[in-house]
Design a protein around this motif. Structure first.
Motif, PDB file in Angstrom:
ATOM      1  N   ALA A   1      42.067  36.496  41.034  1.00 56.81           N
ATOM      2  CA  ALA A   1      42.275  38.022  41.104  1.00 56.81           C
ATOM      3  C   ALA A   1      43.393  38.656  42.031  1.00 56.81           C
TER       4      ALA A   1
ATOM      5  N   ASP B   1      44.207  42.553  41.396  1.00 63.24           N
ATOM      6  CA  ASP B   1      42.945  43.466  41.434  1.00 63.24           C
ATOM      7  C   ASP B   1      42.414  42.975  42.732  1.00 63.24           C
TER       8      ASP B   1
ATOM      9  N   LYS C   1      38.472  43.185  43.242  1.00 67.52           N
ATOM     10  CA  LYS C   1      37.948  41.810  42.836  1.00 67.52           C
ATOM     11  C   LYS C   1      38.075  40.662  43.855  1.00 67.52           C
TER      12      LYS C   1
ATOM     13  N   GLU D   1      36.009  40.823  46.674  1.00 65.08           N
ATOM     14  CA  GLU D   1      34.653  40.624  46.350  1.00 65.08           C
ATOM     15  C   GLU D   1      34.763  38.900  46.173  1.00 65.08           C
ATOM     16  N   ARG D   2      35.681  38.435  45.685  1.00 61.50           N
ATOM     17  CA  ARG D   2      35.590  36.766  45.493  1.00 61.50           C
ATOM     18  C   ARG D   2      35.846  36.202  47.110  1.00 61.50           C
TER      19      ARG D   2
END
Length: 67
Positions: A38, A43, A46, A49-50
């Motif tokens: 990501a 990104d 992302k 989130e990861r």
């Protein structure tokens, strides 16, 4: 960087005896790859989130050691 290495060394030592066995050590590696992908893709949403998933999973992995 030395402090981070110390933390990683301690986490690795704890995971060696984790009741989840070998599988418990594979999950963080998979999550690291997803996080790096990501970041490399540029990104930030992302990546965030990861990272959140990884942080929560890591906390769950270590709960048996602090209870």
């Amino acid at each position: 960087m030395e402090v981070e290495q110390g933390i990683q060394d301690e986490l690795t030592r704890l995971l060696a005896d984790h009741p989840g066995g070998v599988e418990s050590r594979r999950m963080p590696d998979q999550q690291h790859r997803a996080l790096v992908a990501a970041i490399e893709d540029g990104d930030p949403a992302k990546a965030r989130e990861r990272f959140t998933i990884h942080a929560e999973t890591t906390a769950d992995l270590f709960l048996p050691f602090v209870q």
